[in-house]
Structure formats: C-alpha cells, structure tokens
Design an enzyme around this catalytic site. Structure first.
Site, PDB file in Angstrom:
ATOM      1  N   LYS A 252       3.245   1.436  -5.042  1.00  0.00           N
ATOM      2  CA  LYS A 252       4.231   0.773  -6.109  1.00  0.00           C
ATOM      3  C   LYS A 252       3.468   0.874  -7.433  1.00  0.00           C
ATOM      4  CE  LYS A 252       4.345  -3.357  -4.238  1.00  0.00           C
ATOM      5  NZ  LYS A 252       3.750  -2.980  -3.133  1.00  0.00           N
TER       6      LYS A 252
ATOM      7  N   GLY B 162       0.723  -1.382  -0.119  1.00  0.00           N
ATOM      8  CA  GLY B 162       0.003   0.026  -0.124  1.00  0.00           C
ATOM      9  C   GLY B 162       0.778   1.151   0.150  1.00  0.00           C
TER      10      GLY B 162
ATOM     11  N   LYS C 276       3.929  -7.449 -14.079  1.00  0.00           N
ATOM     12  CA  LYS C 276       3.817  -7.762 -12.594  1.00  0.00           C
ATOM     13  C   LYS C 276       3.244  -9.474 -12.639  1.00  0.00           C
ATOM     14  CE  LYS C 276       1.205  -6.778  -8.480  1.00  0.00           C
ATOM     15  NZ  LYS C 276       1.264  -5.905  -7.448  1.00  0.00           N
TER      16      LYS C 276
ATOM     17  N   ASN D 152      13.290   3.733   9.152  1.00  0.00           N
ATOM     18  CA  ASN D 152      13.794   2.356   9.531  1.00  0.00           C
ATOM     19  C   ASN D 152      13.501   1.452   8.268  1.00  0.00           C
ATOM     20  OD1 ASN D 152      14.657   0.331  11.381  1.00  0.00           O
ATOM     21  ND2 ASN D 152      12.398  -0.342  11.372  1.00  0.00           N
TER      22      ASN D 152
ATOM     23  N   GLY E   2      -3.303  10.992  -4.009  1.00  0.00           N
ATOM     24  CA  GLY E   2      -4.340  11.095  -4.902  1.00  0.00           C
ATOM     25  C   GLY E   2      -4.117  11.002  -6.494  1.00  0.00           C
ATOM     26  N   ALA E   3      -2.614  10.721  -6.896  1.00  0.00           N
ATOM     27  CA  ALA E   3      -2.454  10.639  -8.377  1.00  0.00           C
ATOM     28  C   ALA E   3      -3.118   9.750  -9.038  1.00  0.00           C
ATOM     29  CB  ALA E   3      -0.844  10.420  -8.270  1.00  0.00           C
ATOM     30  N   ALA E   4      -3.484   8.611  -8.289  1.00  0.00           N
ATOM     31  CA  ALA E   4      -4.134   7.541  -9.229  1.00  0.00           C
ATOM     32  C   ALA E   4      -5.476   7.806  -9.528  1.00  0.00           C
ATOM     33  CB  ALA E   4      -4.205   6.328  -8.238  1.00  0.00           C
TER      34      ALA E   4
ATOM     35  N   GLU F  56       6.871  -4.821 -11.390  1.00  0.00           N
ATOM     36  CA  GLU F  56       6.295  -4.537 -10.072  1.00  0.00           C
ATOM     37  C   GLU F  56       6.284  -5.719  -9.031  1.00  0.00           C
ATOM     38  OE1 GLU F  56       2.354  -2.801  -7.984  1.00  0.00           O
ATOM     39  OE2 GLU F  56       2.593  -2.562  -9.955  1.00  0.00           O
TER      40      GLU F  56
ATOM     41  N   PRO G 204       2.200  13.269  -5.814  1.00  0.00           N
ATOM     42  CA  PRO G 204       1.216  13.760  -5.186  1.00  0.00           C
ATOM     43  C   PRO G 204       0.178  12.931  -4.481  1.00  0.00           C
ATOM     44  CG  PRO G 204       0.833  14.586  -7.330  1.00  0.00           C
ATOM     45  CD  PRO G 204       2.119  13.743  -7.194  1.00  0.00           C
TER      46      PRO G 204
END
Length: 226
Positions: free
Chosen positions: A15, A12, A37, A147, A199-201, A108, A197
């Site tokens: 990618k 999440g 993928k 980390n 919300g780009a999707a 991916e 940014p």
C-alpha cells in the site's frame, strides 16, 4: 478535489509504495498531492510510511494521527501500548482539512479494508463513506489473490464505496505461471491500474519517479482531480 482511500487485500501487499507511486505520477502531471495515514503501527522497528512516501515521491503535505510501537493490528497495538485509537471524527477532520480544490488526497489504511482504525470498530470503509471517497485496492499476484480481491470488492460494494481500480503492489520479473494467470484474472474482476515492479521501494527518487510515470496511465491520473 478528490479523496482516494488506498486499501489492500491484507498486510504487506504494498500500500505505501503504491501511495508513493500514485502521488509521484500525479505530481508529475501537475497535480497537488497530500497523503494521510491516520494510524501507523510498528514504529519501534522504524516503520514510518509517511516518511517513505515523502522520500520516494517528494510529497510534503503529509499527515497522521496515531503512532503505536508494535507491528500489530491498530487495536492490538494501541492496547499493548496502553493507548487509545483515535476517534472517528478526528480521522474525518484530518482528511477534510487536507482536501481542497485541485488536490488529490490519498488516505492509506492499515492492513486490510475492515481492520479497526478508530473506536468503536470504525474501519477504513466507514471513513471512505464519511468523506465520499472511492477506494484503490492494492493486491498481490500470488495464489489466493483472486478470493481476497473479490472479498474486498464485495465489502466495498456493501457500503456503496466505489472501486477506483486495482494495483498489483509487487510484480515479479519474470512473472511465473501463477502471477501471469492471476494478472489476467484480476483484470476481469476490476480495472488493473498498474503493476509496480518488485523492489520499487528501493529505487532512488529519480528512478522511482520514472517508474511511477510509466506505471500509471497518464490520462487516468489526470482525470482523478476535476
């Protein structure tokens, strides 16, 4: 020809949208792009990352191997469905068949770098070694990212897989104190290639193309394919 695996510090982190954005930026730079993928989970709820890349970036060379209904880690999703994971050589052949001169092939992963993608216990890191690929690491700007990022880069270095840089998969507007501080700290760990940014999707194809071209350094993108 260049093969680049796109991994993340977890699930999440963005990618797929990063794959789409880099693919879009590369296509706008005149580079032929394929996106692979090998393993997709969560198809029962409509997850289809390759279709998302095609919608956002206009890529038509899209390839996958295994699809599992449940939104779980690939090994668990395969077991739940009574199916097997693909074999290592199947994934390697899939990628090799896409690779050609003048093309950028993006691969991916599913989840993080060390999630099992193929039997027995084969990870995206193993695949990167097999196909001599560098890794682009998608990260967050949230608390804990430093980390997680360092652990991922150490895992890459342990098998001599080079890091092509970091991409922040979802950059808030406006950024809070933690996000701003983490972005500066991430840049001291490795090169931050872009911060997409939040919300780009949800952008339409035209706005997504403009965002992608602005997000990545054009010279870096052009230099990905020799």
């Amino acid at each position: 020809m260049t093969i680049l695996v796109v991994t993340g510090t977890g699930t999440g982190v963005g990618k797929t949208v990063v794959c789409a954005a880099l693919a879009s930026a590369a296509r706008q730079a005149g580079i032929d792009v394929a996106v692979c993928k090998p393993v997709q989970t969560g198809t029962a709820r409509g997850d289809d990352d390759l279709a998302e890349v095609g919608r956002l970036a206009g890529v038509t060379q899209l390839a996958g191997l295994a699809r599992y209904p449940q939104p779980m880690a690939p090994a668990a999703a395969a077991e739940h469905a009574g199916m097997a994971l693909p074999a290592r050589d199947q994934i390697v052949r899939l990628i090799a068949d896409l690779d050609r001169p003048g093309r950028l092939t993006l691969v991916e992963g599913a989840g993080g770098l060390l999630v099992e993608l193929a039997e027995p216990g084969v990870t995206l890191r193993d695949v990167a070694v097999d196909v001599a690929a560098a890794a682009l690491v998608v990260v967050t700007a949230d608390l804990g990212t430093l980390n997680h990022t360092k652990l991922t880069l150490e895992a890459l270095a342990a098998q001599q897989v080079s890091c092509a840089g970091l991409v922040i998969g979802s950059w808030p507007d406006p950024p809070g104190l933690v996000a701003a501080s983490n972005r500066s700290a991430l840049a001291r760990i490795a090169m931050v290639r872009a911060a997409l940014p939040a919300g780009a999707a949800s952008l339409d194809a035209g706005d997504f193309a403009a965002m992608s071209a602005a997000a990545f350094d054009r010279n870096w993108v052009a230099g990905l394919v020799g």
